[in-house]
Design a protein around this motif. Structure first.
Motif, PDB file in Angstrom:
ATOM      1  N   ILE A  26       0.837  -1.207   0.000  1.00 53.59           N
ATOM      2  CA  ILE A  26       0.000   0.000   0.000  1.00 53.59           C
ATOM      3  C   ILE A  26       0.865   1.247   0.000  1.00 53.59           C
ATOM      4  CG2 ILE A  26      -1.639   1.348   1.382  1.00 53.59           C
ATOM      5  CD1 ILE A  26      -2.868  -1.356   2.241  1.00 53.59           C
ATOM      6  N   TYR A  27       1.903   1.272   0.829  1.00 51.35           N
ATOM      7  CA  TYR A  27       2.802   2.418   0.897  1.00 51.35           C
ATOM      8  C   TYR A  27       3.470   2.673  -0.454  1.00 51.35           C
ATOM      9  CZ  TYR A  27       6.887   5.217   1.953  1.00 51.35           C
ATOM     10  OH  TYR A  27       7.848   6.182   1.928  1.00 51.35           O
ATOM     11  N   THR A  28       3.967   1.614  -1.073  1.00 57.71           N
ATOM     12  CA  THR A  28       4.649   1.759  -2.357  1.00 57.71           C
ATOM     13  C   THR A  28       3.703   2.287  -3.428  1.00 57.71           C
ATOM     14  OG1 THR A  28       6.132  -0.059  -1.797  1.00 57.71           O
ATOM     15  CG2 THR A  28       5.979   0.528  -4.114  1.00 57.71           C
ATOM     16  N   GLN A  29       2.504   1.740  -3.475  1.00 60.17           N
ATOM     17  CA  GLN A  29       1.548   2.167  -4.491  1.00 60.17           C
ATOM     18  C   GLN A  29       1.126   3.621  -4.293  1.00 60.17           C
ATOM     19  OE1 GLN A  29       0.623   0.375  -7.261  1.00 60.17           O
ATOM     20  NE2 GLN A  29       2.269  -0.927  -6.513  1.00 60.17           N
ATOM     21  N   LEU A  30       0.903   4.032  -3.045  1.00 65.14           N
ATOM     22  CA  LEU A  30       0.537   5.425  -2.778  1.00 65.14           C
ATOM     23  C   LEU A  30       1.679   6.375  -3.123  1.00 65.14           C
ATOM     24  CD1 LEU A  30      -1.453   5.146   0.565  1.00 65.14           C
ATOM     25  CD2 LEU A  30      -2.346   5.736  -1.693  1.00 65.14           C
ATOM     26  N   LYS A  31       2.898   5.965  -2.826  1.00 65.81           N
ATOM     27  CA  LYS A  31       4.057   6.799  -3.128  1.00 65.81           C
ATOM     28  C   LYS A  31       4.223   6.986  -4.633  1.00 65.81           C
ATOM     29  CE  LYS A  31       8.875   7.355  -1.862  1.00 65.81           C
ATOM     30  NZ  LYS A  31      10.030   6.778  -1.200  1.00 65.81           N
ATOM     31  N   GLU A  32       3.955   5.940  -5.407  1.00 67.02           N
ATOM     32  CA  GLU A  32       4.083   6.014  -6.858  1.00 67.02           C
ATOM     33  C   GLU A  32       3.027   6.900  -7.500  1.00 67.02           C
ATOM     34  OE1 GLU A  32       4.204   2.055  -8.441  1.00 67.02           O
ATOM     35  OE2 GLU A  32       6.154   1.623  -7.557  1.00 67.02           O
ATOM     36  N   LEU A  33       1.944   7.193  -6.791  1.00 64.56           N
ATOM     37  CA  LEU A  33       0.903   8.063  -7.337  1.00 64.56           C
ATOM     38  C   LEU A  33       1.326   9.527  -7.389  1.00 64.56           C
ATOM     39  CD1 LEU A  33      -2.300   6.586  -5.665  1.00 64.56           C
ATOM     40  CD2 LEU A  33      -1.613   6.400  -8.057  1.00 64.56           C
ATOM     41  N   ASN A  34       2.374   9.881  -6.640  1.00 64.63           N
ATOM     42  CA  ASN A  34       2.872  11.266  -6.590  1.00 64.63           C
ATOM     43  C   ASN A  34       1.742  12.258  -6.302  1.00 64.63           C
ATOM     44  OD1 ASN A  34       5.575  10.592  -7.120  1.00 64.63           O
ATOM     45  ND2 ASN A  34       5.139  10.476  -9.309  1.00 64.63           N
ATOM     46  N   LEU A  35       0.992  11.984  -5.252  1.00 66.47           N
ATOM     47  CA  LEU A  35      -0.129  12.839  -4.885  1.00 66.47           C
ATOM     48  C   LEU A  35       0.372  14.161  -4.315  1.00 66.47           C
ATOM     49  CD1 LEU A  35      -2.379  10.178  -3.152  1.00 66.47           C
ATOM     50  CD2 LEU A  35      -2.602  11.078  -5.462  1.00 66.47           C
ATOM     51  N   LYS A  36      -0.286  15.234  -4.706  1.00 62.38           N
ATOM     52  CA  LYS A  36       0.058  16.565  -4.209  1.00 62.38           C
ATOM     53  C   LYS A  36      -1.225  17.347  -3.971  1.00 62.38           C
ATOM     54  CE  LYS A  36       4.333  16.576  -6.765  1.00 62.38           C
ATOM     55  NZ  LYS A  36       5.069  17.074  -7.889  1.00 62.38           N
ATOM     56  N   TYR A  37      -1.148  18.289  -3.058  1.00 53.75           N
ATOM     57  CA  TYR A  37      -2.284  19.160  -2.834  1.00 53.75           C
ATOM     58  C   TYR A  37      -2.490  20.032  -4.061  1.00 53.75           C
ATOM     59  CZ  TYR A  37      -2.425  17.959   2.104  1.00 53.75           C
ATOM     60  OH  TYR A  37      -2.547  17.288   3.286  1.00 53.75           O
TER      61      TYR A  37
END
Length: 59
Positions: A26-37
């Motif tokens: 889960i951590y890896t997948q969320l990090k790869e999304l490059n989410l930003k405000y």
């Protein structure tokens, strides 16, 4: 050697390891999304402040 699964340490280690692996995925997948405000323009920011003021006055 008779292993009774609920009483053996294997079940505890298995659950712990499974949770660790799932959390890592889960951590890896969320990090790869490059989410930003999102960035707001000054006009959008002002609109949000106005909406906040209106909502707070309705209490």
């Amino acid at each position: 050697m008779d292993l009774d699964w609920p009483q053996s340490g294997y079940e505890i280690i298995h659950k712990w390891f499974t949770r660790l692996v799932v959390a890592g995925i889960i951590y890896t997948q969320l990090k790869e999304l490059n989410l930003k405000y999102p960035t707001l323009s000054k006009e959008q920011h002002q609109e949000l402040l106005n909406a906040k003021t209106i909502l707070e006055s309705q209490k």
